[in-house]
Structure formats: structure tokens, C-alpha cells
Design an enzyme around this catalytic site. Structure first.
Site, PDB file in Angstrom:
ATOM      1  N   CYS A 110      11.168   2.939   7.594  1.00  0.00           N
ATOM      2  CA  CYS A 110      10.743   2.234   8.813  1.00  0.00           C
ATOM      3  C   CYS A 110      11.865   2.026   9.830  1.00  0.00           C
ATOM      4  CB  CYS A 110      10.141   0.889   8.440  1.00  0.00           C
ATOM      5  SG  CYS A 110      11.118  -0.058   7.264  1.00  0.00           S
ATOM      6  N   HIS A 159      11.533  -4.119  13.700  1.00  0.00           N
ATOM      7  CA  HIS A 159      12.933  -3.721  13.530  1.00  0.00           C
ATOM      8  C   HIS A 159      13.527  -3.381  14.904  1.00  0.00           C
ATOM      9  CE1 HIS A 159      12.347  -3.829   9.325  1.00  0.00           C
ATOM     10  NE2 HIS A 159      12.420  -2.546   9.015  1.00  0.00           N
TER      11      HIS A 159
HETATM   12  N1  LIG Z   1       7.334  -2.895   4.447  1.00  0.00           N
HETATM   13  C1  LIG Z   1       7.711  -1.925   5.284  1.00  0.00           C
HETATM   14  O1  LIG Z   1       8.079  -2.172   6.452  1.00  0.00           O
HETATM   15  C2  LIG Z   1       7.696  -0.486   4.825  1.00  0.00           C
HETATM   16  C3  LIG Z   1       7.997   0.510   5.738  1.00  0.00           C
HETATM   17  C4  LIG Z   1       8.017   1.854   5.330  1.00  0.00           C
HETATM   18  C5  LIG Z   1       7.724   2.153   4.034  1.00  0.00           C
HETATM   19  N2  LIG Z   1       7.446   1.150   3.156  1.00  0.00           N
HETATM   20  C6  LIG Z   1       7.131   1.535   1.780  1.00  0.00           C
HETATM   21  O2  LIG Z   1       5.761   1.236   1.557  1.00  0.00           O
HETATM   22  C7  LIG Z   1       5.570   0.848   0.192  1.00  0.00           C
HETATM   23  C8  LIG Z   1       4.863  -0.505   0.144  1.00  0.00           C
HETATM   24  O3  LIG Z   1       5.687  -1.474   0.766  1.00  0.00           O
HETATM   25  P1  LIG Z   1       5.157  -2.966   1.022  1.00  0.00           P
HETATM   26  O4  LIG Z   1       6.150  -3.551   1.966  1.00  0.00           O
HETATM   27  O5  LIG Z   1       3.723  -2.956   1.389  1.00  0.00           O
HETATM   28  O6  LIG Z   1       5.347  -3.623  -0.428  1.00  0.00           O
HETATM   29  P2  LIG Z   1       4.522  -4.851  -1.057  1.00  0.00           P
HETATM   30  O7  LIG Z   1       4.071  -5.785  -0.002  1.00  0.00           O
HETATM   31  O8  LIG Z   1       5.421  -5.378  -2.114  1.00  0.00           O
HETATM   32  O9  LIG Z   1       3.242  -4.174  -1.715  1.00  0.00           O
HETATM   33  C9  LIG Z   1       3.347  -3.300  -2.827  1.00  0.00           C
HETATM   34  C10 LIG Z   1       1.959  -2.827  -3.216  1.00  0.00           C
HETATM   35  O10 LIG Z   1       2.108  -1.880  -4.286  1.00  0.00           O
HETATM   36  C11 LIG Z   1       1.284  -2.309  -5.368  1.00  0.00           C
HETATM   37  N3  LIG Z   1       1.849  -1.878  -6.636  1.00  0.00           N
HETATM   38  C12 LIG Z   1       2.999  -2.283  -7.230  1.00  0.00           C
HETATM   39  N4  LIG Z   1       3.134  -1.681  -8.446  1.00  0.00           N
HETATM   40  C13 LIG Z   1       2.045  -0.893  -8.603  1.00  0.00           C
HETATM   41  C14 LIG Z   1       1.583  -0.041  -9.652  1.00  0.00           C
HETATM   42  N5  LIG Z   1       2.290   0.137 -10.780  1.00  0.00           N
HETATM   43  N6  LIG Z   1       0.403   0.615  -9.486  1.00  0.00           N
HETATM   44  C15 LIG Z   1      -0.339   0.458  -8.352  1.00  0.00           C
HETATM   45  N7  LIG Z   1       0.035  -0.358  -7.335  1.00  0.00           N
HETATM   46  C16 LIG Z   1       1.222  -1.007  -7.453  1.00  0.00           C
HETATM   47  C17 LIG Z   1       1.258  -3.819  -5.245  1.00  0.00           C
HETATM   48  O11 LIG Z   1       0.173  -4.351  -6.012  1.00  0.00           O
HETATM   49  P3  LIG Z   1       0.175  -5.905  -6.494  1.00  0.00           P
HETATM   50  O12 LIG Z   1      -0.342  -6.690  -5.332  1.00  0.00           O
HETATM   51  O13 LIG Z   1      -0.735  -5.889  -7.656  1.00  0.00           O
HETATM   52  O14 LIG Z   1       1.590  -6.237  -6.864  1.00  0.00           O
HETATM   53  C18 LIG Z   1       1.065  -3.948  -3.733  1.00  0.00           C
HETATM   54  O15 LIG Z   1      -0.275  -3.677  -3.397  1.00  0.00           O
HETATM   55  C19 LIG Z   1       6.954   0.869  -0.455  1.00  0.00           C
HETATM   56  O16 LIG Z   1       7.147   2.120  -1.084  1.00  0.00           O
HETATM   57  C20 LIG Z   1       7.886   0.755   0.731  1.00  0.00           C
HETATM   58  O17 LIG Z   1       9.150   1.335   0.485  1.00  0.00           O
HETATM   59  C21 LIG Z   1       7.410  -0.152   3.505  1.00  0.00           C
END
Ligand SMILES: NC(=O)c1ccc[n+]([C@@H]2O[C@H](COP(=O)([O-])OP(=O)(O)OC[C@H]3O[C@@H](n4cnc5c(N)ncnc54)[C@H](OP(=O)(O)O)[C@@H]3O)[C@@H](O)[C@H]2O)c1
Length: 336
Positions: A129, A245
Site C-alpha cells: 500500500c 498513507h
Molecule cells: N491494511 C492495508 O492497508 C493493506 C494494504 C495492502 C495489502 N494488505 C494486505 O492485505 C492482507 C489483509 O490485511 P488486513 O489489513 O485486512 O488484515 P486484518 O485486518 O488483520 O485481516 C486479516 C483477515 O485475514 C483473515 N485470516 C487470518 N488468518 C486466516 C486463515 N488462516 N485463513 C483464512 N483467513 C484468515 C482474518 O480472519 P479473522 O477475522 O478470523 O482473524 C481477517 O479476515 C494482508 O496480507 C496485508 O498484507 C493490507
């Protein structure tokens, strides 16, 4: 697909997952069946197009019902399912960092290198991001004048680290206003307190002292722009804001160019809104919340040398930095 696509969202209960559902709905992406997944560790429901869906733990057979699967969960989950799923015919759009630098997996920002989707396999990666703002904002300048050096200081919102990170900031703020101090929180996400603070660490450090995030910015930007020669150096800083950001960018061009030529390139760059007036700079509060484009301002000559310039960039890490970019990839795939 005349009747729409079967869509899976792995990580539907997370920060990016929630925004992805909103965007699929608001942008009227043609969804036939919808399958949401989470870790399965705790019950979670999501609402999509007014209907409540329980999230379930992913399996290859359940994911195999999808035409397009969005991976917005973890590197491990993407690694476990996406290659096999893509090999069996499901488009996989992965927002984790697991495959971003893998040979044969395109790393795509549609308005910059979307054409790569026309000749790619079915596993597609979306970028980090932080660099997305720079990759979009400077794409036109790079094409016309060749950016040879890029230095960045990034000011990154806590939502970039997921929902647990948002909770840490909220808990610290509540504690401060109740007790007058920021406590040591057990199991906190960040290495330091984040309320009323900032720190130059996003991820762990390598032997040379660069953080994971700083290394991602360099490697991913080179891949997206398909140019290994650019010299890139950055300092990634986590700041106590919820979303959006910001980047302070210094760049040098290979070809001589004037400020007027750069302004004109910025005004014509797809996905970018550039403000000419210095006082009309973007901020994360005003331009980083559910915004679908990247914003830039304060273009000026740098005092350090010829063909060196500075720019301020803001984008929504959860939209253009993640969920929106993935949905835009799906929209391109839908038109193939
Ligand atoms: N946040 C950002 O700005 C951003 C930007 C670019 C890319 N990303 C990428 O996008 C992804 C998600 O980020 P996020 O910020 O949304 O994180 P988050 O809020 O922590 O959400 C993580 C999600 O993944 C699920 N999860 C975790 N372990 C899992 C498993 N074993 N099987 C299936 N689902 C699982 C979680 O489910 P539960 O609710 O059950 O824990 C939750 O729905 C990451 O790879 C991150 O690097 C994020």
C-alpha cells in the site's frame, strides 16, 4: 460471464476484506455467488448486498467454486491456496506480499501496468500500500523523463497493519484520556506505543538496517515500472493516524525537464489528481478516506541539483493501496 462471477473473499472479516465487499457492491461488480472466508477461529458474519453471510475457514474445494478469489488475509494462506487454485482455473488476486516478487506473477496496478493481465497466468499480485501512491503519481513522469533516483519518507497510517493495529491505537488513546498516560499493552502489534508517537520502523530490520517495508518499496516499484536501474532509498515511518498513507518524495529525472513539463505530465497521469497551488496539498484526513484516486501537490525544484524535484503524495492505503486496486484488477479480468 453473462450471469456474473462466483466470488470468494479470503479474509472477508478483515480491514481490507470489509472495504473489498463495499467496493464490489458500490461498483456493481457482477457477482453471482458470494463466498466469504476467515480464519475460522471465531465466528464472524459479513453483510454483502444486504444479506448476512457467515465466514468459514477456507479449503481448496470450497474455494474451487469461485471464478475469482480475492486473497486479503496472510502470506501463509495465499501460499497454501492461490497457486493450486490458479492452476485449476480460478483467477486469484492476492493482496499479501507472498507472490509479489515471484517470477511469472504480475504485480499489477491497472492504470500503470494493467496490460500485463492480457498475457499473464491466473495468479495476480497487488502491491504494497505504501509504494502504490508513488507508482501511480510518478508513472507518467517516469515514462516521459525517466526517473533515475527516488528518495522517499513515508508517513503510514496504522490501518496499514490491519485491524489489530487499529485496536492498539484506539486502546492507547482511550487509556491516555482516562488515566493520563499511554500504558504498555500486552500483545501489542507495534514495537512502540503509537498514540502521540511515531517511529521509523515498519516491519523487522535486515542486516543492513533496512526495514521490511523499505525493502518492499524498492523491489516492488522496480517490478511495477519494469525498471531495475532506478536507485531507490526510503525511510518508512508509522504515524498515529487511522487511514491514508502520505509520502514526501524526492526524485531525479534522466532527461532534462522543466517544472511546467512535469506539471503537465502530472495533470495527465491516469488515477492521479494533482494540485498546482502549493497550499492545496492533500492530507490523509481529507484525501485518504475511501478515495479512489491518488492525490499529489507541492511539486517544486529540489535545491540539491539539476533535474531534481520534490512532491507530496497521499492515497488511501485500504482503497487504492489494497481493496480498490484488487477490484480494478477484477474489472479488467472481467473484460478480457
Ligand atoms: N491494511 C492495508 O492497508 C493493506 C494494504 C495492502 C495489502 N494488505 C494486505 O492485505 C492482507 C489483509 O490485511 P488486513 O489489513 O485486512 O488484515 P486484518 O485486518 O488483520 O485481516 C486479516 C483477515 O485475514 C483473515 N485470516 C487470518 N488468518 C486466516 C486463515 N488462516 N485463513 C483464512 N483467513 C484468515 C482474518 O480472519 P479473522 O477475522 O478470523 O482473524 C481477517 O479476515 C494482508 O496480507 C496485508 O498484507 C493490507
Amino acid at each position: 460471464m453473462p450471469n456474473g462471477f462466483n466470488i470468494a473473499v479470503v479474509g472477508a472479516s478483515g480491514m481490507v476484506g470489509g472495504e473489498l465487499l463495499r467496493l464490489l457492491e458500490n461498483r456493481r461488480f457482477p457477482v453471482r455467488e458470494f463466498y466469504p472466508f476467515n480464519s475460522g477461529k471465531r465466528p464472524a458474519n459479513v453483510i454483502f448486498r444486504g444479506k448476512k453471510y457467515p465466514c468459514v475457514k477456507p479449503s481448496l474445494s470450497a474455494l474451487g467454486r469461485a471464478d475469482i478469489a480475492f486473497f486479503v488475509s496472510t502470506d501463509e494462506v495465499a501460499g497454501k491456496f492461490a497457486p493450486r487454485l490458479a492452476a485449476s482455473g480460478t483467477w486469484c488476486i492476492d493482496d499479501s506480499s507472498r507472490f509479489r516478487l515471484s517470477a511469472g506473477v504480475p504485480l499489477v496496478i491497472p492504470e500503470v501496468n494493467g496490460a500485463e493481465l492480457e498475457s499473464s497466468g491466473k495468479l495476480i499480485a497487488g502491491p504494497n500500500c505504501t509504494l502504490t501512491g508513488a507508482a501511480v503519481a510518478l508513472a507518467g513522469i517516469h515514462r516521459r523523463f525517466g526517473v533515475t533516483e527516488l528518495r522517499l519518507a513515508t508517513y503510514q497510517a496504522v490501518s496499514g497493519a490491519g485491524k489489530a493495529a487499529m485496536c492498539q491505537l484506539e486502546s492507547e488513546l482511550k487509556s491516555y484520556f482516562k488515566k493520563g498516560s499511554v500504558p504498555e499493552l500486552k500483545g501489542r502489534v507495534f514495537p512502540r506505543p503509537i498514540a502521540f508517537n511515531l517511529f521509523p520502523q515498519v516491519g523487522g530490520f535486515d542486516a543492513a538496517g533496512n526495514s521490511v517495508e523499505e525493502n518492499k518499496v524498492e523491489a516492488e516499484l522496480k517490478k511495477i515500472w519494469n525498471d531495475k536501474r532506478i536507485k531507490i532509498s526510503s525511510t518508512a515511518v508509522r504515524v498515529p493516524i487511522l487511514r491514508g498513507h502520505s509520502l514526501a518524495v524526492w526524485f531525479k529525472t534522466g532527461k532534462p525537464c522543466s517544472l511546467a513539463a512535469l506539471r503537465s505530465a502530472l495533470l495527465r497521469t491516469p488515477g492521479l489528481k494533482f494540485s498546482r497551488k502549493p497550499e492545496n496539498y492533500p492530507t490523509p484526513l481529507e484525501h485518504g478516506l475511501r478515495t479512489e484516486i491518488v492525490y499529489a501537490g507541492r511539486l517544486r525544484k529540489a535545491r540539491t541539483g539539476a533535474n531534481e524535484f520534490q512532491l507530496w503524495i497521499v492515497s488511501d492505503n485500504l482503497y487504492k493501496g489494497a481493496a480498490l486496486n484488487s477490484v480494478q484488477i477484477a474489472e479488467r479480468i472481467a473484460r478480457l
